[in-house]
Design a protein around this motif. Structure first.
Motif, short mmCIF file in Angstrom:
data_model
loop_
_atom_site.label_atom_id
_atom_site.label_comp_id
_atom_site.label_asym_id
_atom_site.label_seq_id
_atom_site.Cartn_x
_atom_site.Cartn_y
_atom_site.Cartn_z
N THR A 167 0.86 -1.17 -0.06
CA THR A 167 -0.01 0.02 0.07
C THR A 167 0.85 1.44 -0.01
OG1 THR A 167 -1.59 -1.45 1.49
CG2 THR A 167 -1.80 1.27 1.38
N PRO A 169 2.18 4.47 1.08
CA PRO A 169 2.18 5.30 2.14
C PRO A 169 1.19 6.58 2.43
CG PRO A 169 4.31 5.75 1.31
CD PRO A 169 3.76 4.77 0.58
N PHE A 172 -2.48 5.66 3.10
CA PHE A 172 -2.87 5.33 4.57
C PHE A 172 -3.71 6.47 5.40
CE2 PHE A 172 -0.15 2.01 6.59
CZ PHE A 172 0.37 1.39 5.65
N ALA A 175 -7.20 5.42 5.36
CA ALA A 175 -7.70 4.32 6.03
C ALA A 175 -8.60 4.33 7.24
CB ALA A 175 -6.39 3.46 6.48
N ILE A 178 -5.92 0.99 10.90
CA ILE A 178 -4.61 0.81 10.64
C ILE A 178 -3.96 -0.30 11.58
CG2 ILE A 178 -2.17 1.89 10.35
CD1 ILE A 178 -3.86 4.49 9.99
N LEU A 192 5.87 8.06 8.00
CA LEU A 192 4.48 7.28 7.75
C LEU A 192 3.42 8.05 8.75
CD1 LEU A 192 2.70 5.31 6.08
CD2 LEU A 192 3.12 3.67 7.89
N VAL A 196 -0.85 8.40 9.30
CA VAL A 196 -1.70 7.61 10.27
C VAL A 196 -2.38 8.60 11.15
CG1 VAL A 196 -1.29 6.23 12.20
CG2 VAL A 196 0.20 5.86 10.56
N VAL A 300 -5.68 -1.23 6.72
CA VAL A 300 -4.43 -1.67 6.24
C VAL A 300 -3.70 -2.09 7.24
CG1 VAL A 300 -3.69 0.91 6.53
CG2 VAL A 300 -2.55 -0.45 4.64
N ARG A 302 0.34 -2.46 8.46
CA ARG A 302 1.79 -1.94 8.38
C ARG A 302 2.65 -3.14 9.09
NH1 ARG A 302 6.59 -1.69 6.77
NH2 ARG A 302 7.81 0.10 7.20
N GLY A 334 -6.54 2.95 0.27
CA GLY A 334 -6.19 3.24 1.67
C GLY A 334 -6.04 1.77 2.30
#
Ligand code: SF4
Length: 744
Positions: A167, A169, A172, A175, A178, A192, A196, A300, A302, A334
């Motif tokens: 995905t 970054p 994100f 999303a 997460i 990142l 977030v 998503v 990570r 996302g």
């Protein structure tokens, strides 16, 4: 007038930041800042590299070639006094000496008795692997299997999806859920974090799955402290619930995956109560996690590489990587998963590394491969039949050439590694910026450049921008880049192939295949050094003709796997004798195995948030940032009490491989049954050894990766409670030969 140069941080970090370097009229770098025009760097650097000029202009930087003084034994040297063991020589003398010794060793023992050892001290394309590989291929030296960090995870991801993509970054921010799975985003993927936070401002929840309460876990909405090495069980338990309750994406699974029936059968073996017993997570929480994951979109994950550094790490990575395919998360902007984005950058590795040169070497064939995670064995047992080596394994290692790495500090089973490095008959060359733990053992030390002092090109494993790293300043002292070093050494050795005279600009053009646009990778199409310069140093990969379309790498097939589908069942792994469907298997050293009776604590030898693996610990400013954690063992009160360990006590942390003294921090970031300490330099650690004295050379279940996070230890209060001052306690190493059981 001061000027500004665009460089790229080449340290081993997913963010690959664009760095703007201010250069004074006198040619000094006076300021570093993040490139504000880079959409991921966004104008800031991490704390480590914001202070980077401390490293470039450090007073103890290696500036000249040096040779060990006659009669000085190979051993760890006191920090700050290392140079006393060496004497300065010219580059000519250094290169002549190295060329003569390598030629003599190759003649006497065969060229495979020469072992290069390098990793990601720089991840610039040229610095990581170009002229150096050409040199060692032409020499006929052993090839190094670079397994130490990410190979298991990479192969696991490829076994499911066919390519290391993830995905974006920048996606994100879209999303709604997460999951940071063994990912300390705040500690070592800081760029990142703004995405977030943006997602959270828009209502997303952040869940962290990690045995350790990292900075990210402390900032999360929900921290799930899974038992070390049980991630595969947790992922399979989540699948069990998704399948039991019909919470998977039937259409996506039917169209784009293969092996669903086998995966369903495997997941059926992992009901929540079994997974709870294995993972330490309650049935209620497993149920909630699975339901949230399946019902909140975009979701998503990570995922970071900690998961794969255990015996079961390949299967665990595979299982986690399958989760977004089950719920169809890849369809959403996302959603999906990011372990690495590095597979998007298809440099022309053949042109850079020239593996064909092995055929021109005295071997006339591809050289043997040595797994870098078994360096201790390679230096002490390889070629020695009394220690279990087979004739077909080839000769012992007689010369070691280290660059881009510090194996005395970072390689597992440190006692074996140091025994090998201390061999008087081993000819060791180290190309470095400082007297690291490894440089202490060198015969010849060569000064290396930092990323400000050479030109390179770079992709990333945490975003999708190609960047040109321009040379910002002249090399300090007589430092030379990897490209310059191996180019000159090749010529001293009489290698006449024109490729050894290629310049960095030539190599960059070859990496991008600019001379043959027809063969250029479509995602690199049209990108050259000139276009990068014109763009200010960075260009996004060309996924689409229109840049504003989202990149959804696995929204639909066909996929670059043997079947063309996402592989829940891998025939390729089956052919290698590896379980084609992931399963949980307990690590040889874990709470689930008999070894636990003798050594009842699971040990996490963690990276330091303020260092980059073993880079930076020697710099006072970086050490100050890390001072609350250096030399500390984090323990849970339930483990401290029965051992009569109190806050601040000196404790011995030990297993069969050795013992290190640390100071207890009770009530730290670990759950019961787990203890944790951070990586440092040996010579800056009390007792002279770091956490890798306790790690083993056992290999994991895929690609021969190390098992840094499958380690059992016991802890006891040191003899004199409260009385020990720093530096007054000693590490101990059993005088044993390598344990063959550790070499599995
Ligand atoms: S270490 Fe990572 S976050 Fe820090 S400057 Fe380098 S690439 Fe950026």
């Amino acid at each position: 007038m001061p000027r500004t140069v665009h460089a790229v941080c080449s340290h081993d970090c997913p963010d690959s930041c664009g760095v703007l370097v201010t250069i004074s009229d006198a040619g000094h770098a006076t300021r570093l800042r993040g490139d504000a025009s880079h959409p991921v760097t966004r104008g800031f650097l991490c704390g480590k590299v914001a202070k980077y000029l401390d490293r470039v202009y450090a007073p103890d930087r290696l500036l000249y070639p040096m040779r060990r003084r006659p009669g000085v034994p190979k051993t760890s040297l006191p920090h700050g006094r290392e140079a006393e063991a060496f004497e300065r020589i010219s580059w000519d003398e250094a290169l002549d000496t190295i060329a003569a010794r390598l030629a003599a060793i190759a003649r006497e023992h065969g060229p495979e008795s020469i072992l290069p050892y390098s990793y990601a001290g720089t991840i610039g394309v040229l610095g990581y692997g170009s002229m150096d590989r050409r040199f060692f291929h032409r020499l006929g030296a052993s090839r190094l299997d670079r397994t130490i960090c990410s190979e298991t995870g990479g192969q696991a991801l490829v076994s499911v999806y066919g390519r290391k993509l993830g995905t974006d970054p920048e996606a994100f921010r879209h999303a709604k859920l997460i999951i940071a799975w063994a990912a300390n985003i705040h500690g070592n993927n800081i760029h990142l974090w703004p995405f977030v936070e943006e997602a959270r401002r828009n209502g997303a929840k952040l869940v962290v799955i990690d045995p350790y309460a990292t900075r990210t876990a402390r900032a999360a909405d929900w921290h799930i402290p899974v038992n070390p090495g049980t991630d595969s069980a947790l992922a399979l338990g989540m699948m069990h619930i998704l399948l039991r309750d019909g919470l998977y994406d039937r259409d996506y699974v039917a169209r784009w995956t293969t092996g669903f029936d086998q995966l369903r059968a495997r997941a059926a073996e992992y009901p929540p109560d079994r997974v709870a017993a294995l993972s330490g997570i309650s049935v209620t929480d497993i149920e909630r996690l699975a339901r949230d994951y399946a019902t909140v979109a975009p979701a998503v994950i990570r995922l970071n590489y900690g998961v794969q550094r255990s015996d079961n790490g390949g299967a665990a990575t595979r299982a986690i990587a399958m989760l977004p395919a089950l719920i169809g998360a890849w369809k959403h902007h996302g959603g999906g998963l990011q372990l690495s984005t590095s597979g998007a950058f298809r440099w022309d590795r053949e042109a850079l590394e020239r593996p064909d040169l092995m055929l021109a070497s005295p071997l006339g064939r591809p050289a043997r491969i040595v797994n870098m995670s078994l360096l201790g064995h390679a230096l002490t047992g390889l070629g020695n039949e009394t220690l279990g080596s087979h004739p077909e394994d080839g000769p012992p290692v007689h010369a070691l050439f280290v660059y881009n790495s510090n194996p005395a500090a970072i390689a597992p089973d440190q006692a074996a590694v140091l025994r090998g490095l201390a061999r008087p008959d081993l000819f060791t060359v180290v190309h470095e910026l400082f007297f690291t733990d490894t440089a202490d053992y060198a015969d010849i030390v060569l000064p290396a450049t930092s990323f400000l002092e050479h030109k390179d090109i770079q992709g990333a494993y945490g975003h999708y921008y190609v960047q040109l790293s321009s040379q910002a300043i002249e090399p300090l002292g007589e430092a030379r880049s990897n490209v310059a070093l191996f180019s000159e050494l090749a010529q001293r050795m009489g290698f006449s192939e024109p490729c050894f005279r290629d310049t960095p600009d030539d190599l960059i053009a070859q990496a991008l295949r600019v001379d043959d646009p027809m063969k250029q990778d479509p995602w690199l199409a049209g990108i050259t050094a000139q276009t990068l310069e014109a763009a200010g140093g960075a260009q996004h990969l060309r996924f689409h003709a229109e840049h504003d379309q989202p990149f959804l790498p696995f929204a639909e097939g066909p996929f670059p796997t043997p079947s063309g589908k996402i592989e829940f069942y891998s025939s390729s792994l089956a052919a290698q004798g590896i379980d084609p469907v992931p399963a949980f298997r307990p690590a040889a050293e874990s709470r689930h195995t008999p070894a636990h009776e003798r050594y009842p604590l699971e040990f996490l030898p963690r990276k330091a948030d303020n260092y980059m693996n073993s880079t930076f610990p020697n710099l006072p400013g970086h050490r100050a940032l890390e001072s609350d954690h250096s030399g500390i063992l984090e323990m849970h009160p339930e483990d401290a009490a029965p051992r009569e360990v109190a806050e601040g006590d000196v404790v011995d942390v030990f297993n069969d491989r050795g013992s290190i003294p640390l100071r207890a921090h009770v009530n730290g970031g670990v759950p019961p049954g787990v203890v944790a300490a951070r990586l440092d330099w040996n010579k800056l650690s009390d007792g002279g050894h770091n956490v890798n004295l306790l790690t083993s050379q056992r290999l994991n279940d895929l690609a021969g990766g190390p098992v840094f996070y499958s380690v059992l230890v016991e802890v006891r209060r040191a003899a004199s409670r409260h009385g020990s001052s720093r530096g007054s306690v000693a590490a101990s190493v059993p005088p044993s030969a390598p344990n063959p059981a550790d070499l599995r």
